[in-house]
Design an enzyme around this catalytic site. Structure first.
Site, PDB file in Angstrom:
ATOM      1  N   ALA A 131     -10.359  63.718 -37.956  1.00  0.00           N
ATOM      2  CA  ALA A 131      -9.359  64.138 -38.957  1.00  0.00           C
ATOM      3  C   ALA A 131      -8.288  63.062 -39.118  1.00  0.00           C
ATOM      4  O   ALA A 131      -7.803  62.806 -40.234  1.00  0.00           O
ATOM      5  CB  ALA A 131      -8.717  65.459 -38.522  1.00  0.00           C
ATOM      6  N   TYR A 132      -7.920  62.421 -38.016  1.00  0.00           N
ATOM      7  CA  TYR A 132      -6.917  61.348 -38.064  1.00  0.00           C
ATOM      8  C   TYR A 132      -7.429  60.179 -38.900  1.00  0.00           C
ATOM      9  O   TYR A 132      -6.736  59.680 -39.793  1.00  0.00           O
ATOM     10  CB  TYR A 132      -6.626  60.894 -36.624  1.00  0.00           C
ATOM     11  CG  TYR A 132      -5.744  59.679 -36.495  1.00  0.00           C
ATOM     12  CD1 TYR A 132      -4.377  59.760 -36.758  1.00  0.00           C
ATOM     13  CD2 TYR A 132      -6.264  58.451 -36.099  1.00  0.00           C
ATOM     14  CE1 TYR A 132      -3.555  58.641 -36.628  1.00  0.00           C
ATOM     15  CE2 TYR A 132      -5.453  57.333 -35.969  1.00  0.00           C
ATOM     16  CZ  TYR A 132      -4.103  57.429 -36.235  1.00  0.00           C
ATOM     17  OH  TYR A 132      -3.295  56.328 -36.117  1.00  0.00           O
ATOM     18  N   VAL A 133      -8.649  59.746 -38.617  1.00  0.00           N
ATOM     19  CA  VAL A 133      -9.240  58.614 -39.352  1.00  0.00           C
ATOM     20  C   VAL A 133      -9.323  58.951 -40.841  1.00  0.00           C
ATOM     21  O   VAL A 133      -8.953  58.136 -41.693  1.00  0.00           O
ATOM     22  CB  VAL A 133     -10.642  58.280 -38.764  1.00  0.00           C
ATOM     23  CG1 VAL A 133     -11.405  57.319 -39.660  1.00  0.00           C
ATOM     24  CG2 VAL A 133     -10.490  57.704 -37.359  1.00  0.00           C
TER      25      VAL A 133
END
Ligand SMILES: NC(=O)c1ccc[n+]([C@@H]2O[C@H](COP(=O)([O-])OP(=O)(O)OC[C@H]3O[C@@H](n4cnc5c(N)ncnc54)[C@H](OP(=O)(O)O)[C@@H]3O)[C@@H](O)[C@H]2O)c1
Length: 229
Positions: A131-133
């Site tokens: 989700a961060y990427v």
């Protein structure tokens, strides 16, 4: 003298940034989400402004950043957060800030992203990492589509070591690390370097003085486009 609005001003990169801006006599507004952090921004020599970028909309952010010469988006949901906050801070918070910049007529926008976020995430990766990427990747893509004078910094792993002002920049670099202090120095140098406008680059510690490394970005862009853009 420049006046900079820093979104996520209590972050570890942003605190280094505030210190450098103060030392060189620049003004800054630090946007934070709790009272104590706003007081800390005053202690750093700037103006603390309370605003939660997840709760507020682009209009509110536009009012907060109006009158500044540049915006630095240095916020992030942080390592302990789940996928939902990667979306609401790292993606939506950035996109709202980009809209706010356009509404407020602040054209210079520097985004702190992360190395390698255009690469596919390895199978079996942690859900929060994926989700961060995606959040960083998509926020960067939105920013590139704007007419803002953007710069996208994609540093490797951030450390708390003292910086030495020596870096490597490039479209795609081998994985590496960089002190947060040097990321802050690169942000400050980018604010003064036209070669970084509409440039996206990865960033690690390396052998090259920051100003020299950033000046080279303009040359490479010129080589790529044959000077047509
Ligand atoms: N860690 C790494 O190795 C690494 C590598 C490459 C890139 N990056 C990216 O580099 C950037 C800066 O890193 P850093 O270490 O300085 O990050 P940090 O210390 O975690 O700072 C992020 C700041 O964003 C603020 N923030 C979070 N949600 C907010 C909201 N809703 N409204 C307003 N502010 C909010 C946080 O405020 P609170 O203090 O109130 O939570 C915090 O002060 C981040 O975007 C990070 O993802 C990190």
């Amino acid at each position: 003298m420049t006046r900079v609005a820093i979104i996520g001003a209590h972050g570890k990169v942003a605190q280094q940034l505030m210190r450098i801006l103060y030392d060189q006599g620049d003004d800054f507004v630090g946007i934070v989400r709790n009272d104590e952090h706003a007081e800390d921004v005053y202690r750093f020599g700037g103006e603390g402004l309370l605003l939660d970028i997840e709760r507020e909309d682009a209009d509110a952010i536009a009012r907060a950043v109006a009158g500044n010469d540049a915006i630095v988006f240095a916020a992030g949901a942080g390592p302990g957060s789940g996928p939902e906050r990667k979306a609401t801070v790292d993606f939506e918070g950035s996109v709202k800030s980009q809209r706010a910049a356009q509404q407020a007529g602040v054209s210079r926008f520097i985004q702190v992203s992360a190395m390698g976020v255009d690469d596919p995430v390895a199978a079996g990766s942690d859900e929060s990492w994926a989700a961060y990427v995606a959040a960083k990747r998509d926020a960067d893509a939105e920013l590139r589509r704007t007419a803002l004078d953007w710069t996208i910094l994609r540093p490797g792993s951030l450390t708390l070591e003292e910086g030495n002002g020596l870096v490597t920049v490039g479209d795609r670099l081998p994985s590496g690390s960089i002190p947060r202090e040097d990321v802050a120095r690169v942000i400050v140098a980018a604010l003064a370097a036209p070669s970084t406008i509409r440039a996206q680059f990865e960033l690690t510690s390396g052998p090259t003085p920051i100003e020299e490394a950033l000046a080279g970005l303009g040359t490479r862009e010129h080589e790529r486009t044959g000077g047509r853009e």
